[in-house]
Design a protein around this motif. Structure first.
Motif, short mmCIF file in Angstrom:
data_model
loop_
_atom_site.label_atom_id
_atom_site.label_comp_id
_atom_site.label_asym_id
_atom_site.label_seq_id
_atom_site.Cartn_x
_atom_site.Cartn_y
_atom_site.Cartn_z
N ALA A 1 -31.08 -26.78 -32.62
CA ALA A 1 -31.65 -26.95 -31.27
C ALA A 1 -31.97 -28.42 -30.99
O ALA A 1 -31.69 -28.93 -29.90
N VAL A 2 -32.53 -29.09 -31.98
CA VAL A 2 -32.87 -30.51 -31.80
C VAL A 2 -31.61 -31.33 -31.56
O VAL A 2 -31.58 -32.21 -30.68
N LEU A 3 -30.55 -31.06 -32.30
CA LEU A 3 -29.30 -31.81 -32.14
C LEU A 3 -28.70 -31.59 -30.75
O LEU A 3 -28.19 -32.53 -30.13
N LEU A 4 -28.75 -30.35 -30.25
CA LEU A 4 -28.21 -30.09 -28.91
C LEU A 4 -29.08 -30.73 -27.84
O LEU A 4 -28.56 -31.30 -26.87
N LEU A 5 -30.38 -30.65 -28.00
CA LEU A 5 -31.28 -31.21 -26.99
C LEU A 5 -31.20 -32.73 -26.91
O LEU A 5 -31.45 -33.32 -25.86
N THR A 6 -30.85 -33.36 -28.03
CA THR A 6 -30.75 -34.82 -28.05
C THR A 6 -29.30 -35.29 -27.88
O THR A 6 -29.01 -36.47 -28.03
N HIS A 7 -28.38 -34.35 -27.59
CA HIS A 7 -26.98 -34.66 -27.28
C HIS A 7 -26.29 -35.44 -28.40
O HIS A 7 -25.60 -36.44 -28.16
N GLN A 8 -26.47 -34.96 -29.64
CA GLN A 8 -25.81 -35.59 -30.78
C GLN A 8 -24.36 -35.11 -30.90
O GLN A 8 -23.97 -34.11 -30.29
N HIS A 9 -23.58 -35.82 -31.69
CA HIS A 9 -22.17 -35.45 -31.87
C HIS A 9 -22.08 -34.07 -32.51
O HIS A 9 -22.86 -33.75 -33.43
N PRO A 10 -21.15 -33.21 -32.08
CA PRO A 10 -21.07 -31.84 -32.63
C PRO A 10 -20.79 -31.78 -34.13
O PRO A 10 -21.06 -30.76 -34.76
N ALA A 11 -20.25 -32.86 -34.71
CA ALA A 11 -20.01 -32.85 -36.15
C ALA A 11 -21.31 -32.67 -36.93
O ALA A 11 -21.32 -32.09 -38.03
N LEU A 12 -22.43 -33.14 -36.36
CA LEU A 12 -23.72 -33.00 -37.03
C LEU A 12 -24.20 -31.56 -37.06
O LEU A 12 -25.09 -31.21 -37.85
N LEU A 13 -23.63 -30.71 -36.20
CA LEU A 13 -24.02 -29.30 -36.20
C LEU A 13 -23.43 -28.54 -37.39
O LEU A 13 -23.98 -27.51 -37.80
N LEU A 14 -22.33 -29.05 -37.93
CA LEU A 14 -21.58 -28.29 -38.93
C LEU A 14 -22.39 -27.93 -40.18
O LEU A 14 -22.36 -26.76 -40.61
N PRO A 15 -23.11 -28.87 -40.82
CA PRO A 15 -23.84 -28.48 -42.03
C PRO A 15 -24.94 -27.46 -41.78
O PRO A 15 -25.16 -26.55 -42.58
N PHE A 16 -25.65 -27.60 -40.64
CA PHE A 16 -26.71 -26.64 -40.33
C PHE A 16 -26.12 -25.26 -40.01
O PHE A 16 -26.68 -24.23 -40.38
N ALA A 17 -24.98 -25.27 -39.32
CA ALA A 17 -24.30 -24.00 -39.05
C ALA A 17 -23.87 -23.34 -40.36
O ALA A 17 -23.96 -22.11 -40.51
N ALA A 18 -23.42 -24.14 -41.33
CA ALA A 18 -22.99 -23.59 -42.61
C ALA A 18 -24.15 -22.96 -43.38
O ALA A 18 -24.03 -21.85 -43.92
N VAL A 19 -25.29 -23.65 -43.43
CA VAL A 19 -26.46 -23.10 -44.12
C VAL A 19 -26.93 -21.82 -43.45
O VAL A 19 -27.27 -20.83 -44.11
N ASN A 20 -26.94 -21.82 -42.12
CA ASN A 20 -27.34 -20.62 -41.40
C ASN A 20 -26.38 -19.47 -41.71
O ASN A 20 -26.81 -18.31 -41.84
N GLY A 21 -25.10 -19.78 -41.83
CA GLY A 21 -24.13 -18.75 -42.18
C GLY A 21 -24.40 -18.16 -43.56
O GLY A 21 -24.30 -16.94 -43.75
N VAL A 22 -24.75 -19.00 -44.54
CA VAL A 22 -25.08 -18.52 -45.87
C VAL A 22 -26.26 -17.55 -45.81
O VAL A 22 -26.25 -16.46 -46.42
N LEU A 23 -27.29 -17.92 -45.06
CA LEU A 23 -28.48 -17.07 -44.96
C LEU A 23 -28.16 -15.75 -44.29
O LEU A 23 -28.68 -14.70 -44.69
N GLN A 24 -27.30 -15.78 -43.29
CA GLN A 24 -26.90 -14.53 -42.63
C GLN A 24 -26.08 -13.65 -43.57
O GLN A 24 -26.18 -12.43 -43.54
N GLY A 25 -25.27 -14.29 -44.43
CA GLY A 25 -24.50 -13.53 -45.41
C GLY A 25 -25.38 -12.82 -46.42
O GLY A 25 -25.03 -11.75 -46.92
N LEU A 26 -26.55 -13.40 -46.73
CA LEU A 26 -27.50 -12.75 -47.62
C LEU A 26 -28.29 -11.67 -46.89
O LEU A 26 -28.75 -10.70 -47.51
N THR A 27 -28.46 -11.84 -45.58
CA THR A 27 -29.26 -10.90 -44.79
C THR A 27 -28.54 -9.58 -44.54
O THR A 27 -29.13 -8.49 -44.66
N THR A 28 -27.26 -9.64 -44.19
CA THR A 28 -26.54 -8.45 -43.74
C THR A 28 -26.56 -7.30 -44.74
O THR A 28 -26.87 -6.16 -44.36
#
Length: 398
Positions: A71-98
């Motif tokens: 959310a902070v990266l989107l609100l501050t209009h950062q380059h989308p490449a910076l979203l990738l590592p956070f998206a990956a960690v979130n994906g790992v956590l969702q994989g453990l949740t399901t």
């Protein structure tokens, strides 16, 4: 779930706002989904080995923190490449949740209550499915997608607090020489591959997810961005939630038919209608109507499939077998997501959408012809008061 249903709309239009590039959108979505799928098998082993309520608390807390960073990266209009590592960690956590979410129902309900519990939980989730996308569309159109992602982060933290109110009994201590997690995961795989009725449905959904869901998730926001806009796209997604909610409310009261798999799989062929209409340039009304129908049939299948799983798979194997089902059916989704932009550029969005929907429908109909699925039945499971443990109630269809 409310936040999670906001997230795809907000993230899609947030990335398109930054880049106006479908390839970046595909990369960000895949950066989350690939780690999620890759982690599911481990998540199944963890959920069958440790207390599922503890797993859910920890993964929800971690997901809330990672989404806050997005959310902070989107609100501050950062380059989308910076979203990738956070998206990956979130994906790992969702994989453990399901897998933990899938298995915990059998800890909390029994007998006829399994279908009722699945339907009640689906009703809550589908209510969120209605509210989430519409709210995200309005927020994105007015103040930007970052605020919708921030709401998603808050929802994960709230979920962690609510999971803390569930207290399952401690698992018995493991004896010396007890099987390792690796051995237990191999046991889950052996059971999964030995049951034709399970892996046939998994294979059908692998095709469905690649050719229907994968194309829909990428082509949908891309086409909507130039046609019905973020608010219209949110309405279409919410219509699916309305249909799913209606179906889940009905299924709380109405018992399933004795042999439900053929009707459920045949109905799932109708869930491809939204993608086909999207490709042919349908307006918001027809897309929403098709999405509502898709929600009804998808929810019917989900309740059928979960009830069949809870009835026929031993409780101690539920999370591991469910993780294999989720993994192999979902592993193909990134293929659809990543191939949608180049295929659309080469053949046009109409051809890709119609062909994808037709292929997915055919996969569902072919699966319904498998003999073991046509024979599978839902038997009434006795309540604990009858003096029979759930482990003794298991039956495996031939």
């Amino acid at each position: 779930m409310a936040g999670s249903f906001m997230s795809p709309v907000a993230l899609a239009f947030g990335v398109l706002e930054l880049t106006d590039n479908a390839s970046w959108l595909s990369a960000v979505i895949s950066a989350s989904f690939v780690p999620m799928v890759a982690t599911m098998l481990l998540g199944g082993g963890i959920a069958d080995r440790y207390r599922r309520d503890t797993v859910l608390r920890l993964t929800s807390l971690g997901a809330g923190l990672t989404q806050a960073c997005v959310a902070v990266l989107l609100l501050t209009h950062q380059h989308p490449a910076l979203l990738l590592p956070f998206a990956a960690v979130n994906g790992v956590l969702q994989g453990l949740t399901t897998p933990a979410l899938r298995g915990i129902v059998s800890n909390l309900a029994v007998g006829r209550g399994l279908q009722q519990a699945s339907s009640l939980l689906a009703s809550a989730g589908n209510t969120a499915r209605i509210v989430g996308p519409t709210t995200a569309g309005l927020l994105t159109a007015s103040v930007g997608g970052g605020w919708a992602i921030a709401a998603d982060a808050a929802s994960f933290l709230l979920a962690a607090a609510m999971f803390a109110r569930i207290s399952l009994p401690d698992l018995p201590p493991r004896a010396v020489g007890a099987p390792t997690m690796r051995t237990e995961m191999r046991e889950g795989w052996a059971y999964f591959r030995s049951q034709t009725w399970i892996w046939t449905v998994t294979l059908a959904f692998a095709v469905f997810n690649a050719t229907n869901m994968g194309f829909w998730q990428i082509l949908g926001p891309t086409i909507a961005n130039d046609t019905i806009g973020a608010a219209g796209w949110g309405l279409v997604l919410s219509a699916r939630g309305v249909g799913a909610l209606l179906a889940s409310v009905v299924l709380v009261k109405v018992a399933l038919m004795r042999r439900p798999m053929v009707p459920a799989l045949s109905a799932m062929a109708l869930a491809t209608a939204p993608l086909i209409l999207l490709g042919t340039g349908a307006n918001t009304f027809w897309l929403a109507a098709a999405s509502l129908l898709g929600g009804v049939v998808a929810e019917f299948f989900t309740v059928v499939w979960e009830t069949v799983n809870y009835t026929h798979i031993p409780e101690r194997l539920l999370s591991r077998v469910g993780a294999h089902d989720e993994f192999w059916s979902s592993a193909s989704l990134p293929i659809g997501q990543l191939s949608a932009p180049p295929l659309a550029a080469a053949f046009g969005t109409t051809a890709v959408a119609v062909a994808g929907g037709g292929t997915a429908a055919a996969a569902m109909l072919l699966a319904s012809l498998v003999p073991s699925l046509r024979r599978i039945e839902i038997h009434r499971t006795p309540d604990p008061a009858d003096g029979q443990s759930r482990a003794e109630q298991q039956t495996t269809p031939t």
